[in-house]
Write an enzyme that holds these catalytic residues in place. Structure first.
Site, PDB file in Angstrom:
ATOM      1  N   ASP A  97       0.853  -1.112   0.140  1.00  0.00           N
ATOM      2  CA  ASP A  97       0.057  -0.092  -0.013  1.00  0.00           C
ATOM      3  C   ASP A  97       0.877   1.091  -0.031  1.00  0.00           C
ATOM      4  O   ASP A  97       1.957   1.417   0.662  1.00  0.00           O
ATOM      5  CB  ASP A  97      -0.799  -0.112   1.128  1.00  0.00           C
ATOM      6  CG  ASP A  97      -2.084   0.923   1.322  1.00  0.00           C
ATOM      7  OD1 ASP A  97      -2.479   1.409   0.136  1.00  0.00           O
ATOM      8  OD2 ASP A  97      -2.324   1.144   2.491  1.00  0.00           O
ATOM      9  N   ASP A 119       2.955   4.737  -5.434  1.00  0.00           N
ATOM     10  CA  ASP A 119       2.358   6.040  -5.375  1.00  0.00           C
ATOM     11  C   ASP A 119       3.042   7.304  -5.574  1.00  0.00           C
ATOM     12  O   ASP A 119       3.814   7.613  -5.085  1.00  0.00           O
ATOM     13  CB  ASP A 119       1.815   6.129  -3.973  1.00  0.00           C
ATOM     14  CG  ASP A 119       1.050   7.412  -3.502  1.00  0.00           C
ATOM     15  OD1 ASP A 119       0.932   8.274  -4.374  1.00  0.00           O
ATOM     16  OD2 ASP A 119       0.309   7.555  -2.433  1.00  0.00           O
ATOM     17  N   HIS A 195      -7.727   9.930   3.917  1.00  0.00           N
ATOM     18  CA  HIS A 195      -7.323   8.801   4.858  1.00  0.00           C
ATOM     19  C   HIS A 195      -7.766   9.158   6.307  1.00  0.00           C
ATOM     20  O   HIS A 195      -7.921  10.278   6.624  1.00  0.00           O
ATOM     21  CB  HIS A 195      -5.812   8.543   4.847  1.00  0.00           C
ATOM     22  CG  HIS A 195      -5.274   8.044   3.527  1.00  0.00           C
ATOM     23  ND1 HIS A 195      -4.791   8.391   2.397  1.00  0.00           N
ATOM     24  CD2 HIS A 195      -5.874   6.719   3.113  1.00  0.00           C
ATOM     25  CE1 HIS A 195      -4.404   7.597   1.739  1.00  0.00           C
ATOM     26  NE2 HIS A 195      -5.081   6.535   1.929  1.00  0.00           N
ATOM     27  N   GLY A 232      -9.011   5.798   1.499  1.00  0.00           N
ATOM     28  CA  GLY A 232      -9.690   6.325   2.564  1.00  0.00           C
ATOM     29  C   GLY A 232     -11.239   6.108   2.365  1.00  0.00           C
ATOM     30  O   GLY A 232     -12.036   6.741   2.567  1.00  0.00           O
ATOM     31  N   ALA A 233     -11.528   4.590   2.422  1.00  0.00           N
ATOM     32  CA  ALA A 233     -13.073   4.420   2.409  1.00  0.00           C
ATOM     33  C   ALA A 233     -13.505   4.020   3.809  1.00  0.00           C
ATOM     34  O   ALA A 233     -14.738   3.325   3.678  1.00  0.00           O
ATOM     35  CB  ALA A 233     -13.272   3.229   1.302  1.00  0.00           C
ATOM     36  N   SER A 234     -12.897   4.027   4.940  1.00  0.00           N
ATOM     37  CA  SER A 234     -13.520   3.786   6.182  1.00  0.00           C
ATOM     38  C   SER A 234     -14.791   4.372   6.493  1.00  0.00           C
ATOM     39  O   SER A 234     -14.742   5.563   6.094  1.00  0.00           O
ATOM     40  CB  SER A 234     -12.320   4.002   7.336  1.00  0.00           C
ATOM     41  OG  SER A 234     -11.558   2.541   7.332  1.00  0.00           O
TER      42      SER A 234
HETATM   43  O1  G3H Z   1      -2.972   4.883   3.686  1.00  0.00           O
HETATM   44  C1  G3H Z   1      -2.460   4.413   4.864  1.00  0.00           C
HETATM   45  C2  G3H Z   1      -2.797   3.477   5.545  1.00  0.00           C
HETATM   46  O2  G3H Z   1      -3.980   3.512   6.335  1.00  0.00           O
HETATM   47  C3  G3H Z   1      -1.607   2.809   6.124  1.00  0.00           C
HETATM   48  O3  G3H Z   1      -1.437   3.502   7.571  1.00  0.00           O
HETATM   49  O4  G3H Z   1       1.418   3.938   7.492  1.00  0.00           O
HETATM   50  O5  G3H Z   1       0.065   4.065   9.518  1.00  0.00           O
HETATM   51  O6  G3H Z   1       0.428   1.849   8.257  1.00  0.00           O
HETATM   52  P1  G3H Z   1       0.211   3.347   8.247  1.00  0.00           P
HETATM   53  P1  13P Z   2      -8.989   4.500   5.734  1.00  0.00           P
HETATM   54  O1  13P Z   2      -8.046   5.312   6.567  1.00  0.00           O
HETATM   55  O2  13P Z   2     -10.294   5.258   5.398  1.00  0.00           O
HETATM   56  O3  13P Z   2      -9.334   3.358   6.299  1.00  0.00           O
HETATM   57  O4  13P Z   2      -7.963   4.280   4.413  1.00  0.00           O
HETATM   58  C1  13P Z   2      -7.151   3.270   4.378  1.00  0.00           C
HETATM   59  C2  13P Z   2      -6.376   3.543   2.856  1.00  0.00           C
HETATM   60  O5  13P Z   2      -7.041   3.971   2.126  1.00  0.00           O
HETATM   61  C3  13P Z   2      -5.117   2.642   2.759  1.00  0.00           C
HETATM   62  O6  13P Z   2      -4.701   2.872   1.616  1.00  0.00           O
HETATM   63 ZN    ZN Z   3      -4.596   5.003   0.779  1.00  0.00          ZN
END
Ligand code: G3H
Ligand code: 13P
Ligand code: ZN
Length: 331
Positions: A97, A119, A195, A232-234
């Site tokens: 990711d 990205d 996010h 960012g779909a939470s």
């Molecule tokens: O898009 C970002 C994800 O939520 C990952 O977050 O870098 O804290 O693992 P993180």
């Molecule tokens: P959320 O923060 O909305 O869960 O998005 C996660 C995301 O896009 C990880 O790449």
């Molecule tokens: Zn993301």
């Protein structure tokens, strides 16, 4: 050039191409759930096995840093073996990711990831195309699928800071050139999500603004059923936030994307729905609740078990009721 045997094949992962083609054909979404720890991985895999959904585990650069590459890949691979031993045949992909560099994508491919995101959304179009193309060229030799991003999400992405001021939606006029020139397999688009747990600051009772549906439709007119990704779909469930806050947390103004927006997106060309925050809130809240209710406990496996159960429940709910991926794991 012929295809080299993919390092991910030894762990029986699959790339995302078949997953996305089936999701497109049947109009469901594949939840891309972020994981860092064995508890998260087990929660996601066991929920996907229960709902018979494809499993897409996403690891960010900071998740890789937290574990070390080998421990991350090995723990996920071991957890997949466990669901196989229990009889589940669901397809499982391991995806990078928000990979920021060619080198990290290459390291992940060699380490056994079956899918990577490059990205380069902070670069200009030309720079984004050049870097994405470079990653696609090497990934294709290993049968690894590649996601790229066009447009910028507001907020802070993993090690890719984008100031809110810079944030901008995907420009539909760029998508055909981008896909043609890079050969990328899926595309993350910016249509108003961001996010984290604060996606929108409502003034008194104001509803979450519509996403930029006209942009999504315009992109679909140009790309047809090309697989799109919603970051960012939470949805930031208020009940989960209430538990988190009731047991010592202080998450203020937490607002996520309404579930019916996600439903609308997957009826269109969105096939991958990125979800991290929802599992974080549910897992942390359950952990804190257990600890507050058992204040003498120092065995953190117990609150971690509560956190695992809560995260599992989130994934079961999303697969069944929001992404509609249940039943599509093994055809
Ligand atoms: O898009 C970002 C994800 O939520 C990952 O977050 O870098 O804290 O693992 P993180
Ligand atoms: P959320 O923060 O909305 O869960 O998005 C996660 C995301 O896009 C990880 O790449
Ligand atoms: Zn993301």
């Amino acid at each position: 050039m012929g295809m080299i045997v993919a390092p991910y094949a030894r762990n029986a992962f699959v790339n995302t191409k078949g997953m996305f083609a089936r999701a497109n054909a049947h109009k469901y979404g594949v939840g891309a759930y972020n994981t860092t720890t064995p508890e998260q991985t087990r929660a996601i895999l066991s929920a996907c096995a229960e709902t018979n959904s494809p499993a897409l585990l996403a690891a960010s650069p900071s998740a890789i840093k937290h574990n070390g590459m080998r421990v991350l890949v090995e723990h996920i691979s071991a957890a997949v073996s466990d669901i196989r031993a229990e009889g589940s045949l669901i397809p499982v992909a391991l995806h990078l990711d928000h990979g920021a560099t060619f080198q990290l994508c290459l390291d992940c491919i060699v380490a056994g990831f079956s899918s990577v995101m490059i990205d380069a959304s902070k670069k200009d179009l030309e720079g984004n195309i050049a870097l994405t193309k470079q990653v696609v060229e090497v990934a294709e030799q290993y049968g690894v699928s590649v996601e790229a991003e066009l447009g910028k999400l507001a907020g802070v992405e993993d090690e890719v800071s984008v100031s809110a001021a810079e944030s901008s939606y995907t420009d539909p006029a760029e998508v055909e050139e981008f896909v043609d020139k890079t050969g990328v397999h899926s595309l993350a688009i910016a249509i108003g999500t961001s996010h984290g747990a604060q996606k929108f600051k409502p003034k008194d009772g104001e509803a979450f603004p519509e996403l930029a549906w006209h942009i999504l439709e315009n992109i679909q007119r140009r790309l047809g059923d090309f697989p799109l990704v919603l970051h960012g779909a939470s949805t930031v469930d208020p009940d989960s936030v209430a538990i988190f806050n009731a047991f010592g947390g202080k998450l203020e103004q937490a607002v996520g994307v309404p579930e019916d927006y996600i439903s609308r997106a997957i009826k269109g060309p969105v096939v991958k729905v990125n979800t991290d925050t929802d599992l974080r809130i549910a897992g942390s809240g359950a952990y804190m609740q257990f600890q507050v209710e058992n204040p003498k406990n120092i065995d953190w496996r117990k609150p971690l078990a509560a956190a695992t159960a809560a995260m599992r429940e989130v994934v079961v709910h999303k697969n069944n009721d929001v992404f509609l991926s249940a039943g599509h794991g093994v055809s």
